[in-house]
Design a protein around this motif. Structure first.
Motif, mmCIF file in Angstrom:
data_model
loop_
_atom_site.group_PDB
_atom_site.id
_atom_site.type_symbol
_atom_site.label_atom_id
_atom_site.label_comp_id
_atom_site.label_asym_id
_atom_site.label_seq_id
_atom_site.Cartn_x
_atom_site.Cartn_y
_atom_site.Cartn_z
ATOM 1 N N LEU A 1 0.803 -1.100 0.041
ATOM 2 C CA LEU A 1 -0.081 -0.078 0.135
ATOM 3 C C LEU A 1 0.889 1.259 0.117
ATOM 4 N N ALA A 2 2.000 1.098 0.630
ATOM 5 C CA ALA A 2 2.754 2.558 0.883
ATOM 6 C C ALA A 2 3.387 2.831 -0.501
ATOM 7 N N ASN A 3 3.950 1.860 -1.274
ATOM 8 C CA ASN A 3 4.537 2.105 -2.387
ATOM 9 C C ASN A 3 3.636 2.188 -3.631
ATOM 10 N N GLN A 4 2.525 1.768 -3.390
ATOM 11 C CA GLN A 4 1.518 1.996 -4.421
ATOM 12 C C GLN A 4 0.920 3.431 -4.339
ATOM 13 N N THR A 5 0.888 3.648 -3.098
ATOM 14 C CA THR A 5 0.598 5.257 -2.920
ATOM 15 C C THR A 5 1.600 6.300 -3.584
ATOM 16 N N ARG A 6 2.824 6.048 -3.399
ATOM 17 C CA ARG A 6 3.939 6.579 -3.801
ATOM 18 C C ARG A 6 3.835 6.647 -5.543
#
Length: 590
Positions: free
Chosen positions: A218-223
């Motif tokens: 989720l964190a890197n998809q958000t980035r």
């Protein structure tokens, strides 16, 4: 010097590329427009103005960064630009962010003597490392870029938050290992940058490649999403940039000179001069506004509508396929968290509590004996104090108090004996002056009353016949009650007023009861002084206890003389039966 770090990504950016292609053809999208569309443009213009200004500003910044990169990297800037086009998906960084990082790292690379492909690789690999460090340590790529740049400048504090500990000795040792330093004097700038670069990569091995490994999280998809939206906004700004430049040129070439001219006329001729000038320029202004309105309705609005449609389609194409995977990832994350709590967290907590309990028991067990020993010593000290100090002090206080009490008693003895003597004197005086005469008078009254009662009984002998016994008995009872018992009760009630101050003493014991007249019989429920048989034969029968019925259950016959009233006796017994239960006595008239 080239250091390779692999980058992995499987993201399909078809929607974003389609939007960018649509924006590139912005100038060719011309269609029919109506007045209603023009009104819609006016309505949304205010809301879109702020976003348009921001997009234009982003496009302007991108153009400046591209110019800077071209100046620093020269022919190798093409590699930087190509790398920036794919960084949104591969690194979670926008094109602007990659170019800014290249501007920072390129300067240090050139200072280290790098050029051409080595210089572009130097920059791109540090930019990649910044995304890995941000992903591994949950920071931002911008923060990681600043930390690496600080380390290359010789400021080591920012890079420490990423687990990289550098000092002068370590840097010199690395420079010697690379053959860049002979151990004498200070390091050259080239040797320092290359040594720091090598140490940074050596000490960040665990973080390298982390973005690619966790790109689906989720964190890197958000980035990635944030970087792509930034690129899209910059593309919009790039499309709007020519218009903004024309407007800026129009204001610079037309509006500002006109305002300056109006100011000059106003300063010389006042408001009248301004009005005259406006009248002369009115046809030109009308023609200019007419041309502007024609352009807005025929060119500006259609281009804007086409641009917004392309942006909307690109946004839908991009976000649609990602909603379901993002929700799936979120569910998996929550499931993993719950499973960890159940399988790892709670058991670990229990184990820690057990270890804590064991440690506490191990700590307290050796201390129990000494603690109890200390407690015994404390009790011993307290007991010794009680025996040697407390009890003697208490005894001394008691003796002192007793001495005071004895002194009080001696002081009270004289007044007390004097008061008792006066009381006895007063009682003796009363006995001889009032008591004995009262007793003599009582004897006279008693004798006179007895004679009167006997006379009255004899006088009633002729009229009462057989009732003489009853009359005599009742007269005797009345006499005793009135003359004896009442007199005794009155005699025992008196008041003593001792001399001097003090309360009056009243003597009033309980009165002696009268002898009841039971001429007609009755039931006796308590010890009673009474005359029995004064009206003839009467039955005295225990109604409870071992002798109830006068025969332990045997039948008894009671003969009632005709001079009495048997019905009264029967009625009394029947009343008792109703109140207290059966009486084992048979009653019948003879």
């Amino acid at each position: 010097m080239a250091i390779k770090i692999p980058i992995f990504a499987d993201y399909n950016d078809r929607g974003v590329k389609q939007a960018e292609a649509s924006f590139a053809s912005f100038g060719r999208s011309v269609g029919n427009i109506t007045k209603k569309a023009a009104a819609a443009f006016t309505a949304i213009g205010v809301a879109a103005a702020a976003g348009a200004v921001k997009a234009v500003d982003m496009a302007s910044n991108l153009a400046e960064s591209q110019s800077k990169v071209a100046q620093i990297f020269g022919e190798s800037s093409a590699a930087i630009t190509a790398f920036s086009k794919t960084a949104a998906v591969s690194l979670g960084q926008s094109e602007q962010s990659v170019l800014d990082a290249a501007g920072t790292f390129g300067i240090f690379g050139k200072a280290a003597g790098l050029g051409g492909k080595d210089l572009s690789d130097f920059s791109n690999q540090f930019t990649t490392l910044s995304s890995d460090l941000a992903s591994f340590n949950n920071t931002s790529p911008e923060d990681a870029i600043n930390a690496i740049g600080s380390a290359l400048r010789g400021e080591m504090e920012p890079i420490r938050r990423y687990g990289v500990m550098l000092d002068d000795a370590a840097i010199k040792a690395e420079a010697m290992a690379q053959g860049l330093y002979d151990g004498k004097g200070a390091l050259t700038q080239q040797a320092k940058i290359l040594a720091v670069t090598a140490l940074v990569y050596k000490k960040t091995g665990d973080a390298q490649g982390d973005f690619a490994k966790t790109a689906g999280g989720l964190a890197n998809q958000t980035r990635i999403m944030k970087a792509q939206l930034t690129n899209a906004a910059t593309t919009i700004g790039t499309a709007l940039l020519p218009i903004a430049m024309k407007l800026a040129s129009f204001f610079a070439d037309k509006v500002i000179p006109a305002v300056e001219k109006l100011s000059a006329v106003f300063s010389k001729k006042g408001l009248t001069g301004v009005m005259d000038l406006a009248k002369k320029q009115l046809p030109k202004l009308q023609a200019a506004f007419s041309s502007l309105w024609k352009w807005i309705t025929s060119v500006g609005v259609p281009k804007f509508v086409a641009m917004m449609q392309s942006l909307g389609k690109a946004l839908v194409d991009w976000i649609g396929p990602r909603i379901k995977p993002m929700l799936k990832k979120l569910g998996e994350l929550l499931g993993k968290a719950a499973n960890w709590i159940y399988t790892v967290g709670i058991p670990a907590l229990v184990d820690k509590l057990i270890l804590l309990g064991d440690a506490f028991v191990a700590w307290i067990t050796p201390l129990i004996g000494p603690m109890l020993k200390k407690l015994g010593e404390v009790f011993k000290v307290v007991a010794n104090w009680l025996v040697t100090v407390g009890a003697p002090a208490l005894l001394k206080a008691a003796v002192k108090l007793a001495d005071a009490l004895i002194g009080w008693a001696f002081k009270m003895a004289g007044p007390l004996l004097k008061g008792l003597g006066l009381l006895l004197l007063d009682i003796g005086k009363w006995v001889f002056t009032d008591g004995i005469p009262a007793l003599a008078k009582l004897g006279v009254q008693l004798g006179q009353g007895l004679i009167n009662a006997l006379v009255g009984a004899l006088k009633g002998l002729g009229s009462l016949g057989l009732d003489i016994g009853k009359s005599l008995a009742n007269s005797l009872i009345d006499f005793i009650n009135r003359e004896v018992i009442d007199s005794i009760n009155n005699l025992l009630q008196f008041t003593i007023d001792p001399p001097g101050p003090g309360p009056t003493l009243s003597i009033n014991p309980p009165d002696l009861p009268h002898i009841p007249r039971l001429a007609n019989g009755g039931i006796v429920t308590r010890p009673t002084l009474a005359m029995i048989g004064e009206s003839g034969a009467e039955a005295v029968i225990p109604l409870s206890g071992r002798n109830a019925g006068m025969g332990m259950g045997a039948t008894n016959y009671i003969t009632i003389n005709t001079g009495a009233n048997p019905a009264d006796v029967v009625a009394a017994l029947q009343r008792y039966v109703r109140s207290n239960g059966p009486v084992p006595v048979n009653t019948r008239a003879m």
